[in-house]
Design an enzyme around this catalytic site. Structure first.
Site, short mmCIF file in Angstrom:
data_model
loop_
_atom_site.label_atom_id
_atom_site.label_comp_id
_atom_site.label_asym_id
_atom_site.label_seq_id
_atom_site.Cartn_x
_atom_site.Cartn_y
_atom_site.Cartn_z
N ASN A 183 11.22 0.68 2.11
CA ASN A 183 10.03 1.51 2.30
C ASN A 183 9.20 1.11 3.51
O ASN A 183 8.48 1.94 4.06
CB ASN A 183 9.16 1.45 1.03
CG ASN A 183 7.79 2.06 1.26
OD1 ASN A 183 7.65 3.27 1.41
ND2 ASN A 183 6.77 1.21 1.30
N TYR A 216 8.45 7.25 16.20
CA TYR A 216 8.52 7.35 14.74
C TYR A 216 9.56 8.39 14.31
O TYR A 216 10.36 8.14 13.40
CB TYR A 216 7.14 7.72 14.19
CG TYR A 216 7.07 7.78 12.68
CD1 TYR A 216 7.06 6.61 11.93
CD2 TYR A 216 7.00 9.00 12.02
CE1 TYR A 216 6.98 6.66 10.55
CE2 TYR A 216 6.92 9.06 10.64
CZ TYR A 216 6.91 7.88 9.91
OH TYR A 216 6.85 7.94 8.53
N SER A 223 0.84 -1.19 0.00
CA SER A 223 0.00 0.00 0.00
C SER A 223 0.87 1.24 0.00
O SER A 223 2.10 1.16 0.10
CB SER A 223 -0.93 0.02 1.23
OG SER A 223 -0.16 0.12 2.42
N GLY A 224 0.21 2.41 -0.12
CA GLY A 224 0.89 3.69 0.04
C GLY A 224 2.05 3.91 -0.92
O GLY A 224 1.96 3.59 -2.12
N ASP A 253 7.67 -11.34 7.16
CA ASP A 253 7.71 -10.49 8.34
C ASP A 253 9.12 -9.95 8.47
O ASP A 253 10.06 -10.69 8.78
CB ASP A 253 7.33 -11.30 9.58
CG ASP A 253 7.30 -10.45 10.85
OD1 ASP A 253 7.71 -9.27 10.79
OD2 ASP A 253 6.90 -10.98 11.90
#
Length: 286
Positions: free
Chosen positions: A129, A193, A54-55, A102
């Site tokens: 990413n 983050y 995604s993204g 994973d």
């Protein structure tokens, strides 16, 4: 026409990129019947993209497919990965290699690299990413949350780069680390983050210096917010509230970014940038 970071539904879309045009033949000659050499061509380049379900990862996969790359896509969501692979196949009539893994498991990263090399025989581009975001301040973020963010955002990129470098030296390839404005600017409420992305920025600088003599390019893309399934909806609302209250925050609107030729992909693959003086929170390291 400028490149837009977001589509109408709030997700980035590679269809927003300007279509690539074949180069004009030199000296007024005729265009050969074989595949034209495209500006930013990645024909026959093998690229491994993490977090490709995604993204940014999914959009990167679609764009690189348009440029002729052979892709290996990895992530934890098998269904989403297959959907991305199907879209890529519609563009290039060839399905990418899909590996569900994973990235926190060392053994799975080793198997991932083995599968890519067995399938394609080489590696030209590594796109680190994959990433997650945990919302919380120093008072709220647990060690478990910190470990989870650092393991996925930093440790997995470190190990995969370590595994890929010998093969990238052989092909004189490149590494692209997807970082964030959060590594450049300080924001409340996303401490772990921000720490992880600052680590990725320094990781990029150091490995770029170490691998330059071996003709392997290492760069990072530090973008502003990209709407993706990075965090739960409740956490998104909380994040934006804290962001608006931060004196160091940039404006919360999105900007259209002009196209720029940059060296982090073969033959100057197009990417996005912005005027660093006008919008210093969006950067690309060269």
């Amino acid at each position: 026409m400028p490149i837009k970071l977001m589509s109408a539904d709030g997700l980035c879309s590679s269809s927003r990129f300007r279509p690539l045009q074949p180069r004009s033949p030199p000296n007024g000659g005729s265009t050969p019947s074989a595949k034209p050499h495209l500006i930013g061509s990645l024909i026959d380049k093998v690229a491994l993209i993490t977090g490709a379900s995604s993204g940014i990862g999914a959009c990167t996969a679609e764009l690189m497919t348009q440029l002729g790359a052979k892709l290996a896509l990895t992530g934890r969501n098998a269904t989403a990965l297959e959907n991305v692979a199907r879209r890529c196949q519609q563009v290039a009539d060839k399905k990418p290699l899909v590996v569900v893994a994973d990235l926190c498991q060392e053994g799975e990263l080793e198997k991932l690299m083995e599968q890519v090399l067995k399938h394609y025989g080489k590696l030209d581009v590594l796109v680190n990413n994959a990433g997650i975001l945990e919302v919380g301040s120093i008072q709220e973020t647990s060690l478990e949350q910190l470990d989870r963010v650092m393991n996925i955002n930093v440790r997995s990129a470190y190990q995969l780069t370590h595994l890929a470098v010998p093969h990238l030296i052989t092909t004189q390839g490149c590494i692209v680390n997807v970082s964030s404005v959060n590594g450049q600017r300080s924001f409340p409420g996303v401490l772990a983050y921000c720490m992880s992305k600052a680590a990725i920025d320094q990781f990029t600088r150091c490995t770029a210096l170490e691998l330059a003599s071996k003709k392997v390019r290492v760069n990072a893309v530090c973008s502003w917010n990209i709407a993706a399934r990075l965090m739960r909806l409740a956490d998104q609302a909380r994040f934006w509230r804290s962001l608006r209250q931060s004196p160091s925050s940039p404006p919360t609107q999105l900007h259209s970014l002009p196209e720029r030729r940059c060296p982090w992909m073969a033959d100057g693959m197009p990417c996005v940038h912005d005027d660093h003086d006008k919008h210093p929170w969006l950067k690309i390291f060269f």
